[in-house]
Design a protein around this motif. Structure first.
Motif, PDB file in Angstrom:
ATOM      1  N   LEU A 231       0.826  -1.203   0.000  1.00 32.01           N
ATOM      2  CA  LEU A 231       0.000   0.000   0.000  1.00 32.01           C
ATOM      3  C   LEU A 231       0.864   1.259   0.000  1.00 32.01           C
ATOM      4  O   LEU A 231       0.500   2.269  -0.615  1.00 32.01           O
ATOM      5  N   THR A 232       2.028   1.193   0.646  1.00 28.67           N
ATOM      6  CA  THR A 232       2.950   2.329   0.636  1.00 28.67           C
ATOM      7  C   THR A 232       3.432   2.598  -0.785  1.00 28.67           C
ATOM      8  O   THR A 232       3.469   3.750  -1.233  1.00 28.67           O
ATOM      9  N   ASN A 233       3.762   1.536  -1.490  1.00 28.17           N
ATOM     10  CA  ASN A 233       4.216   1.707  -2.885  1.00 28.17           C
ATOM     11  C   ASN A 233       3.118   2.280  -3.752  1.00 28.17           C
ATOM     12  O   ASN A 233       3.378   3.133  -4.611  1.00 28.17           O
ATOM     13  N   VAL A 234       1.888   1.852  -3.543  1.00 30.61           N
ATOM     14  CA  VAL A 234       0.758   2.387  -4.314  1.00 30.61           C
ATOM     15  C   VAL A 234       0.582   3.877  -4.005  1.00 30.61           C
ATOM     16  O   VAL A 234       0.403   4.695  -4.919  1.00 30.61           O
ATOM     17  N   ALA A 235       0.670   4.242  -2.703  1.00 25.77           N
ATOM     18  CA  ALA A 235       0.490   5.644  -2.319  1.00 25.77           C
ATOM     19  C   ALA A 235       1.594   6.517  -2.902  1.00 25.77           C
ATOM     20  O   ALA A 235       1.323   7.598  -3.443  1.00 25.77           O
ATOM     21  N   VAL A 236       2.836   6.050  -2.823  1.00 28.79           N
ATOM     22  CA  VAL A 236       3.953   6.828  -3.370  1.00 28.79           C
ATOM     23  C   VAL A 236       3.828   6.935  -4.891  1.00 28.79           C
ATOM     24  O   VAL A 236       4.034   8.012  -5.473  1.00 28.79           O
ATOM     25  N   GLY A 237       3.481   5.833  -5.524  1.00 30.34           N
ATOM     26  CA  GLY A 237       3.291   5.861  -6.988  1.00 30.34           C
ATOM     27  C   GLY A 237       2.198   6.827  -7.390  1.00 30.34           C
ATOM     28  O   GLY A 237       2.326   7.561  -8.379  1.00 30.34           O
ATOM     29  N   THR A 238       1.105   6.843  -6.629  1.00 31.36           N
ATOM     30  CA  THR A 238      -0.002   7.761  -6.914  1.00 31.36           C
ATOM     31  C   THR A 238       0.438   9.206  -6.751  1.00 31.36           C
ATOM     32  O   THR A 238       0.128  10.066  -7.602  1.00 31.36           O
ATOM     33  N   ALA A 239       1.182   9.480  -5.684  1.00 28.00           N
ATOM     34  CA  ALA A 239       1.646  10.842  -5.441  1.00 28.00           C
ATOM     35  C   ALA A 239       2.585  11.310  -6.538  1.00 28.00           C
ATOM     36  O   ALA A 239       2.474  12.437  -7.045  1.00 28.00           O
ATOM     37  N   ILE A 240       3.511  10.447  -6.948  1.00 28.73           N
ATOM     38  CA  ILE A 240       4.458  10.811  -8.016  1.00 28.73           C
ATOM     39  C   ILE A 240       3.715  11.056  -9.327  1.00 28.73           C
ATOM     40  O   ILE A 240       4.019  12.007 -10.056  1.00 28.73           O
ATOM     41  N   THR A 241       2.749  10.196  -9.611  1.00 26.13           N
ATOM     42  CA  THR A 241       1.956  10.375 -10.843  1.00 26.13           C
ATOM     43  C   THR A 241       1.201  11.692 -10.805  1.00 26.13           C
ATOM     44  O   THR A 241       1.171  12.441 -11.792  1.00 26.13           O
ATOM     45  N   ALA A 242       0.594  11.994  -9.633  1.00 29.74           N
ATOM     46  CA  ALA A 242      -0.157  13.245  -9.506  1.00 29.74           C
ATOM     47  C   ALA A 242       0.759  14.443  -9.677  1.00 29.74           C
ATOM     48  O   ALA A 242       0.405  15.425 -10.340  1.00 29.74           O
ATOM     49  N   LEU A 243       1.969  14.376  -9.104  1.00 27.05           N
ATOM     50  CA  LEU A 243       2.920  15.471  -9.269  1.00 27.05           C
ATOM     51  C   LEU A 243       3.341  15.620 -10.732  1.00 27.05           C
ATOM     52  O   LEU A 243       3.478  16.740 -11.241  1.00 27.05           O
ATOM     53  N   GLY A 244       3.559  14.493 -11.395  1.00 26.17           N
ATOM     54  CA  GLY A 244       3.938  14.544 -12.811  1.00 26.17           C
ATOM     55  C   GLY A 244       2.836  15.169 -13.654  1.00 26.17           C
ATOM     56  O   GLY A 244       3.095  16.010 -14.528  1.00 26.17           O
ATOM     57  N   VAL A 245       1.594  14.763 -13.387  1.00 27.95           N
ATOM     58  CA  VAL A 245       0.451  15.322 -14.129  1.00 27.95           C
ATOM     59  C   VAL A 245       0.320  16.815 -13.828  1.00 27.95           C
ATOM     60  O   VAL A 245       0.091  17.620 -14.737  1.00 27.95           O
ATOM     61  N   ALA A 246       0.485  17.185 -12.562  1.00 28.79           N
ATOM     62  CA  ALA A 246       0.382  18.596 -12.193  1.00 28.79           C
ATOM     63  C   ALA A 246       1.474  19.416 -12.874  1.00 28.79           C
ATOM     64  O   ALA A 246       1.221  20.513 -13.374  1.00 28.79           O
ATOM     65  N   ALA A 247       2.701  18.875 -12.893  1.00 31.45           N
ATOM     66  CA  ALA A 247       3.802  19.595 -13.535  1.00 31.45           C
ATOM     67  C   ALA A 247       3.539  19.759 -15.027  1.00 31.45           C
ATOM     68  O   ALA A 247       3.765  20.843 -15.595  1.00 31.45           O
ATOM     69  N   GLU A 248       3.070  18.695 -15.690  1.00 25.72           N
ATOM     70  CA  GLU A 248       2.785  18.782 -17.125  1.00 25.72           C
ATOM     71  C   GLU A 248       1.639  19.757 -17.383  1.00 25.72           C
ATOM     72  O   GLU A 248       1.698  20.558 -18.331  1.00 25.72           O
ATOM     73  N   THR A 249       0.624  19.731 -16.534  1.00 27.24           N
ATOM     74  CA  THR A 249      -0.507  20.655 -16.679  1.00 27.24           C
ATOM     75  C   THR A 249      -0.025  22.095 -16.513  1.00 27.24           C
ATOM     76  O   THR A 249      -0.436  22.987 -17.262  1.00 27.24           O
ATOM     77  N   TYR A 250       0.852  22.308 -15.555  1.00 24.35           N
ATOM     78  CA  TYR A 250       1.390  23.639 -15.325  1.00 24.35           C
ATOM     79  C   TYR A 250       2.159  24.130 -16.550  1.00 24.35           C
ATOM     80  O   TYR A 250       2.010  25.268 -16.982  1.00 24.35           O
ATOM     81  N   ARG A 251       2.999  23.226 -17.111  1.00 24.27           N
ATOM     82  CA  ARG A 251       3.771  23.616 -18.301  1.00 24.27           C
ATOM     83  C   ARG A 251       2.838  23.990 -19.458  1.00 24.27           C
ATOM     84  O   ARG A 251       3.104  24.948 -20.186  1.00 24.27           O
ATOM     85  N   VAL A 252       1.760  23.256 -19.607  1.00 22.90           N
ATOM     86  CA  VAL A 252       0.790  23.568 -20.667  1.00 22.90           C
ATOM     87  C   VAL A 252       0.143  24.916 -20.383  1.00 22.90           C
ATOM     88  O   VAL A 252      -0.024  25.740 -21.290  1.00 22.90           O
ATOM     89  N   CYS A 253      -0.201  25.162 -19.107  1.00 21.64           N
ATOM     90  CA  CYS A 253      -0.855  26.426 -18.747  1.00 21.64           C
ATOM     91  C   CYS A 253       0.072  27.625 -18.983  1.00 21.64           C
ATOM     92  O   CYS A 253      -0.404  28.712 -19.317  1.00 21.64           O
ATOM     93  N   GLU A 254       1.381  27.422 -18.797  1.00 18.83           N
ATOM     94  CA  GLU A 254       2.313  28.523 -19.037  1.00 18.83           C
ATOM     95  C   GLU A 254       2.357  28.917 -20.507  1.00 18.83           C
ATOM     96  O   GLU A 254       2.763  30.024 -20.837  1.00 18.83           O
ATOM     97  N   ARG A 255       1.927  28.021 -21.366  1.00 14.57           N
ATOM     98  CA  ARG A 255       1.931  28.332 -22.805  1.00 14.57           C
ATOM     99  C   ARG A 255       0.617  28.964 -23.262  1.00 14.57           C
ATOM    100  O   ARG A 255       0.489  29.368 -24.415  1.00 14.57           O
ATOM    101  N   LEU A 256      -0.361  29.081 -22.373  1.00 15.49           N
ATOM    102  CA  LEU A 256      -1.638  29.698 -22.739  1.00 15.49           C
ATOM    103  C   LEU A 256      -1.436  31.193 -22.946  1.00 15.49           C
ATOM    104  O   LEU A 256      -0.618  31.819 -22.264  1.00 15.49           O
ATOM    105  N   PRO A 257      -2.185  31.781 -23.847  1.00 17.39           N
ATOM    106  CA  PRO A 257      -1.959  33.175 -24.211  1.00 17.39           C
ATOM    107  C   PRO A 257      -2.157  34.186 -23.079  1.00 17.39           C
ATOM    108  O   PRO A 257      -1.350  35.081 -22.923  1.00 17.39           O
ATOM    109  N   PHE A 258      -3.177  34.098 -22.304  1.00 19.03           N
ATOM    110  CA  PHE A 258      -3.455  35.153 -21.325  1.00 19.03           C
ATOM    111  C   PHE A 258      -2.824  34.906 -19.956  1.00 19.03           C
ATOM    112  O   PHE A 258      -2.302  35.823 -19.342  1.00 19.03           O
ATOM    113  N   VAL A 259      -2.858  33.675 -19.492  1.00 14.10           N
ATOM    114  CA  VAL A 259      -2.365  33.393 -18.135  1.00 14.10           C
ATOM    115  C   VAL A 259      -0.936  32.872 -18.128  1.00 14.10           C
ATOM    116  O   VAL A 259      -0.282  32.863 -17.086  1.00 14.10           O
TER     117      VAL A 259
END
Length: 155
Positions: free
Chosen positions: A12-40
Motif C-alpha cells: 500500500l505504501t508503494n501504491v500511495a507513493v506511486g499515486t503521489a508521483i503520478t499526480a505530481l507529474g500530471v500537475a507539472a505537465e498541466t502547469y507547463r501547458v498552462c504557461e503556454r496559454l496566451p493570457f495566463v
C-alpha cells in the motif's frame, strides 16, 4: 508508539507513493501547458520565477530562517497538543506509578535516616537524663548533709 519499520515494504505504501508521483507529474505537465496559454501563461511564468528566486534566496542565505520558522510552528503545535491533553490521565494510563514509587523508596536509605535521627534524639535524652540525675544527686546530697548537720561549703 506504533512500529513503522515495515511500512516501507508494504504494498500500500508503494501504491500511495506511486499515486503521489503520478499526480505530481500530471500537475507539472498541466502547469507547463498552462504557461503556454496566451493570457495566463506569462503571469504563471512570472509567479514561478518569483518563487524560484525566493527559494534561491532562502537557500543562499542558509536555512536558518526556515529552521526558525519551522521551530516556531513546532512549538506552537506542541503547545496546542499539550493544551488538549489530560496529562494526569495520560500518566495514570502509561506510567507504572507503584513501580516508580517502589523504585524511589528503594533508593532511600531509611535505616540510615532512622539511625541518624534516633542517635541525635538518644544523645539529647541521655544528656537530659544525666543532667537530671546530677541535679537529683545534688538534691539528695543536700538533704543528707542537712540531716547529718554537714556544712555544704566544705565540700
Amino acid at each position: 508508539m506504533t512500529d513503522l519499520s515495515g511500512i516501507a515494504k508494504h504494498p500500500l505504501t508503494n501504491v500511495a507513493v506511486g499515486t503521489a508521483i503520478t499526480a505530481l507529474g500530471v500537475a507539472a505537465e498541466t502547469y507547463r501547458v498552462c504557461e503556454r496559454l496566451p493570457f495566463v501563461g506569462a503571469r504563471l511564468a512570472d509567479a514561478r520565477s518569483a518563487l524560484e528566486r525566493r527559494g534561491e534566496e532562502v537557500v543562499a542565505n542558509g536555512l536558518e530562517p526556515l529552521k526558525a520558522t519551522i521551530a516556531a510552528v513546532a512549538v506552537e503545535l506542541v503547545e496546542l497538543v499539550l493544551d488538549e491533553l489530560d496529562i494526569n490521565a495520560l500518566v495514570r494510563k502509561r506510567v507504572d506509578l507503584i513501580g516508580l514509587a517502589d523504585e524511589v523508596v528503594a533508593g532511600i536509605d531509611l535505616p540510615a535516616i532512622i539511625r541518624e535521627s534516633t542517635s541525635t534524639v538518644t544523645a539529647d535524652v541521655m544528656s537530659d537524663v544525666r543532667s537530671g540525675g546530677e541535679r537529683a544527686d545534688d538534691a539528695v546530697a543536700g538533704i543528707v548533709d542537712r540531716i547529718l548537720g554537714r556544712d555544704r561549703g566544705s565540700r
